[in-house]
Design an enzyme around this catalytic site. Structure first.
Site, PDB file in Angstrom:
ATOM      1  N   ARG A 187       0.859  -1.179   0.000  1.00 19.38           N
ATOM      2  CA  ARG A 187       0.000   0.000   0.000  1.00 19.38           C
ATOM      3  C   ARG A 187       0.899   1.234   0.000  1.00 19.38           C
ATOM      4  NH1 ARG A 187      -2.586   1.189   5.357  1.00 19.38           N
ATOM      5  NH2 ARG A 187      -0.981   2.805   5.409  1.00 19.38           N
ATOM      6  N   HIS A 215      -3.477   5.073   4.272  1.00 19.03           N
ATOM      7  CA  HIS A 215      -4.716   4.296   4.349  1.00 19.03           C
ATOM      8  C   HIS A 215      -5.862   5.109   3.742  1.00 19.03           C
ATOM      9  CE1 HIS A 215      -8.003   1.904   5.845  1.00 19.03           C
ATOM     10  NE2 HIS A 215      -8.451   2.898   6.570  1.00 19.03           N
ATOM     11  N   TYR A 259       4.148   5.607  11.062  1.00 24.21           N
ATOM     12  CA  TYR A 259       4.377   4.240  11.527  1.00 24.21           C
ATOM     13  C   TYR A 259       5.203   3.402  10.578  1.00 24.21           C
ATOM     14  CZ  TYR A 259       0.000   3.791   8.822  1.00 24.21           C
ATOM     15  OH  TYR A 259      -0.983   3.876   7.871  1.00 24.21           O
TER      16      TYR A 259
END
Lengths: 405, 469
Positions: free
Chosen positions: B357, B361, B370
């Site tokens: 990805r 998100h 993160y």
């Protein structure tokens, strides 16, 4: 016939939301509804007012629509012809007729196929229609409810059976977030004509987990309709109407009512999803109830009649939306309301009904609304304890006497 | 033997007198010509006296691997249990939690866009359509993301890094196949013909939105393109997909269902139950897992302990495959094959597409908090699916730099135009707040609509003036 429902049309165009024009509600119910002489029962029912081009009038179409039970006994029909059935057989008849009529109707649930259903509602259907239309599923309520929703979006009309209504708590996500919502969020592109049904309510020592009254939890979900059947006659009629409805309908049955016997008509009939049932007309007090409590109320009514009271008993049947037309008529006549329900005190159907009646008919009440419900406790197993979590006829009699003082 | 007629053909055409034996034979010959209906051989069949256990064809078709003669037990003795016979072993051995090596992923193009091994040929027209759609998707995502950053739309979800998954899987399907998306599959809709304007309308929730302004941006839905409206709930679409596949099976349509979900979605109860149901009911559904390594901030190592998602297929009794999710041709091949199997053999298939990805998100996330920026950049640059596919089509002389820049410029202009047009359109009228909750407005909603309209009329200064009623 037309006059009654056109007046309903006029009433909804009032400017304030909480006043029903009183003179509109003195139109007497046409006798044709109350007296069924067998033969054809085709009564057109224009349930919703014609309010602009978007609404469809006459949802019931050309079907026989009969909301009101005959006068006299609460659960018997006036016509001698017909056949006697038990309530679970009536449900099965309704299901069978609809499956015959429309090949898209199918049943999904645990043990509904060869086993015939835990309460025998689907007995024989798998043999008749094949196991693809009466589908046995693994134990995952969220999944088979979701499956029913997906199948409904792509053309089928599933009847989803929860073995016990309480198990449908596992499917709450699917019911609330998808079943109730997808028609709306898709902009009307996808309809979800499912029927979700199953037995609920307090049984005989089934334990707390199997004595859930889910109508309390579901009543807030937008997009779904809820109905509760109480007699073989309305069970069959509601089952058929629910299957034919384009909206998702939750049909609440009661574990203890499956063996009720009644004579129902041979000819085809459908009962309205949004109308309440006048069980016993009266003058002194309006008692609103549904499902099993109807029988406790009628038992109490016998005692009350002996004591000189004349209660009007209405089986509200439609839990979402409430039939405020019938209820309002009654309140205007009697001015006192007692609600008898099996839900728990907090957040139950009775709580919402109390609010709705207070809001709409406050001026017509001579006394505060009294609501008899179960206590806010999990249902205990011990028989005596269990009996006292459920409203008993003696309590109903006392409440009426107090209200009518 | 229980005398039930289990039917798999269209029910209303079925001769219900056909016994279960006859049906089973028909099935067996169709699917597994070499398998004899062993369950019915009375010498093996111990259950004919039991009233509750009946012959099941499901049994037959999923038992493909368990010929009694090929068991790995110590001796040839077999024990009867509900569900079939099992061999015996005197050694107490636990099955390892993992295989010695991870399941390899199927790949067609190497990093230089050169084909390795065999694959189903893709003609120039299809290949170019795939490529241009991937580029359009990427441009659309970039510009909508920027629009959100500028405050013009409230929310957006990009598919950066997963363009091959989106477009190639869509290209392998037919228009009759029903899509149950999660939220990172806008490319599938793009392939099917959803226009840039239609995408923009939904994101801006204007009056032309098919969802009538009722859902967040990127929650697309199109009945005419067989793309079911997206719901925000994770993995709830998986059981829906099984239900739709069941509906297709009853109608015997030459179509299947595909449903998409991420690695995080496989942790849900709905995933487990849906896959299990699909296996038991033998429905034609493709479960497409986009394993992109992240569920918001949860890395795959915190999500599951199995070798990814592909190994779970066997746990449910379904065939599965792992593919390189950044390789458009691999996905195209795998989905095409899965579709055939799903329809002809009436079975579910699990496809795990490995990818990364690259974007956040959603626009509400900043993934640099993160994960290292270097990692993101490496995937964006070195493993970009669009670049890989471009190398292949350029290698075939189907594409060149000039066409590339033309495509990007014109697409960018088209997207900007669509955004601007969508921005100008009015929002849906307030009256649409109440429609489609039911098929017809019930009394309580009529009341509530009246009440709201009156409030709006009485206090116009409290509400935006440009909102249509």
């Amino acid at each position: 016939m037309a006059a009654t429902f056109q007046s309903l049309g006029a009433s909804s165009s009032l400017s304030t939301p909480n006043s029903f024009d009183s003179k509109l509600f003195h139109v007497p119910r046409p006798k044709s509804l109350a007296e069924r002489k067998g033969g054809s029962l085709f009564v057109r029912s224009d349930l919703f007012p014609d309010n602009g081009s978007k609404l469809k009038v006459g949802r019931a179409g050309n079907l026989a629509v009969n909301a009101v039970a005959t006068k006299g006994h609460s659960s018997s029909t006036a016509s001698k012809p017909g056949h006697e059935v038990l309530l679970f057989e009536a449900l099965r008849e309704g299901l069978d007729e609809e499956m015959q009529r429309d090949p898209c109707v199918c049943v999904i649930g645990e043990d509904v196929g060869h086993y015939g259903g835990s309460y025998k509602v689907t007995k024989g259907l798998a043999t008749k229609y094949g196991d693809l239309r009466v589908l046995d599923t693994p134990i995952a309520e969220n999944s088979f409810t979701g499956m029913g929703i997906g199948a409904a979006m792509t053309g089928l009309r599933p009847v989803i059976e929860g073995m016990n209504m309480g198990f449908l708590l596992l499917a709450f996500n699917q019911i609330s977030n998808n079943c109730g919502m997808l028609h709306y969020t898709s902009g009307g592109q996808f309809t979800i004509p499912v029927v979700i049904r199953g037995p609920g309510g307090v049984g005989r020592q089934l334990g707390a987990e199997h004595s859930q009254r889910l109508e309390s939890y579901f009543q807030s979900i937008p997009g779904i309709q809820m109905v509760a059947c109480s007699t073989p006659y309305n069970a069959k009629g509601l089952m058929k109407a629910a299957i034919r409805s384009e909206n998702p309908v939750i049909l609440f049955e009661h574990v203890l009512l499956y063996n009720l016997k009644e004579r129902i008509p041979d000819e085809e009939y459908v009962v309205s999803l949004e109308e309440a049932e006048m069980v016993r007309p009266g003058e002194h007090i309006t008692i609103l109830t549904y499902s099993r409590m109807r029988y406790h109320v009628m038992q109490a009514a016998k005692t009350l009649v002996n004591k000189g009271y004349d209660p009007e008993v209405i089986d509200i049947r439609s839990l979402k939306p409430f039939d405020l037309f019938t209820i309002g008529n009654s309140v205007k006549k009697t001015h006192r309301v007692l609600i008898v329900e099996e839900c728990m005190r907090t957040g139950g159907i009775g709580a919402s009904l109390t609010a709705a009646i207070n809001e709409n008919f406050h001026d017509y009440l001579d006394a505060p609304i009294v609501c008899l419900s179960s206590q806010d406790v999990p249902t205990p197993y011990a028989g005596t304890l269990e009996d006292w979590t459920v409203v008993q006829p003696a309590q109903i009699v006392t409440a009426v006497e107090q209200l009518c003082r | 033997m229980a005398a039930l007629a289990k039917s798999r053909t269209l029910i209303y055409n079925l001769n219900s007198k056909l016994g279960s034996l006859g049906m089973l034979n028909r099935l067996t010959r169709r699917h597994f010509p070499s398998l004899t209906p062993q369950i019915l051989a009375s010498s093996d069949f111990h259950y004919n006296n039991s009233p509750n256990l009946f012959v099941s064809r499901h049994f037959e078709s999923t038992k493909a691997q368990t010929h009694p003669g090929s068991l790995h037990g110590d001796d040839d003795q077999l024990l009867d249990f509900p569900g079939g016979k099992v061999g015996i072993t005197s050694q107490m051995r636990f099955i390892s939690e993992t295989n010695d090596w991870r399941v390899p992923c199927y790949r067609v193009l190497d990093d230089d866009g050169q084909p390795i091994g065999e694959f189903v040929e893709v003609d120039e027209e299809t290949a170019l359509k795939m490529y241009t759609n991937m580029v359009t998707l990427q441009v659309m995502d970039t510009l909508f993301y920027e629009a959100q950053r500028q405050g013009r739309i409230s929310f957006y979800v990009t598919t950066i890094g997963e363009e091959a998954i989106n477009i190639a899987s869509a290209a392998a399907l037919s228009m009759d196949d029903i899509i149950f998306p999660q939220y990172r599959e806008a490319g599938v809709l793009l392939w099917r013909g959803f226009t840039l304007q239609e995408f923009a309308n939904q994101c801006f929730s204007n009056e032309a939105d098919y969802g009538k302004g009722r859902q967040m941006p990127v929650h697309y839905g199109s009945r005419k393109l067989n793309y079911i409206t997206i719901a925000s709930t994770v993995a709830t679409q998986l059981p829906h997909a099984v239900g739709a596949a069941y509906s297709l099976k009853m109608d015997k349509k030459d179509a299947c269902v595909i449903t998409y979900f991420g690695d995080g979605g496989t942790s849900t109860g709905d995933f487990h139950a849906a896959v299990n149901f699909a296996a038991v009911m033998e429905t034609p559904v493709i479960f497409f897992c986009r394993n992109n390594g992240w569920a918001i901030s949860t890395p795959i190592s915190d999500q599951l302990r199995s070798d990814g998602v592909v190994v779970r297929g066997q746990g449910y009794g379904i065939q599965s495959i792992r593919v390189d999710g950044n390789d458009a041709l691999a996905i195209y091949n795998a989905v095409g094959a899965a579709r055939k199997m799903a329809i002809l053999e009436e079975r579910p298939i699990l496809i795990e597409a490995m990818t990364y990805r690259v974007g956040h998100h959603t626009t509400s996330d900043d993934s640099t908090r993160y994960r290292p920026v270097a990692e993101i950049e490496w995937w964006r640059n070195s493993r970009d699916p669009i670049t890989k596919f471009r190398k292949w089509i350029e290698g075939n002389r189907w594409w060149n730099d000039e066409e590339e820049s033309q495509l990007r410029i014109s697409t960018r202009n088209n997207v900007l135009e669509a955004i601007q047009a969508a921005e100008k359109l009015k929002k849906p009228p307030v009256a649409e707040l109440f429609t489609d909750v039911y098929d017809v407005l019930p009394p309580n909603l009529l009341e509530q609509r009246k009440s709201l309209m009156e409030t709006l009329k009485k206090h116009p200064e409290e509400y935006p003036q440009d909102f249509p009623l």
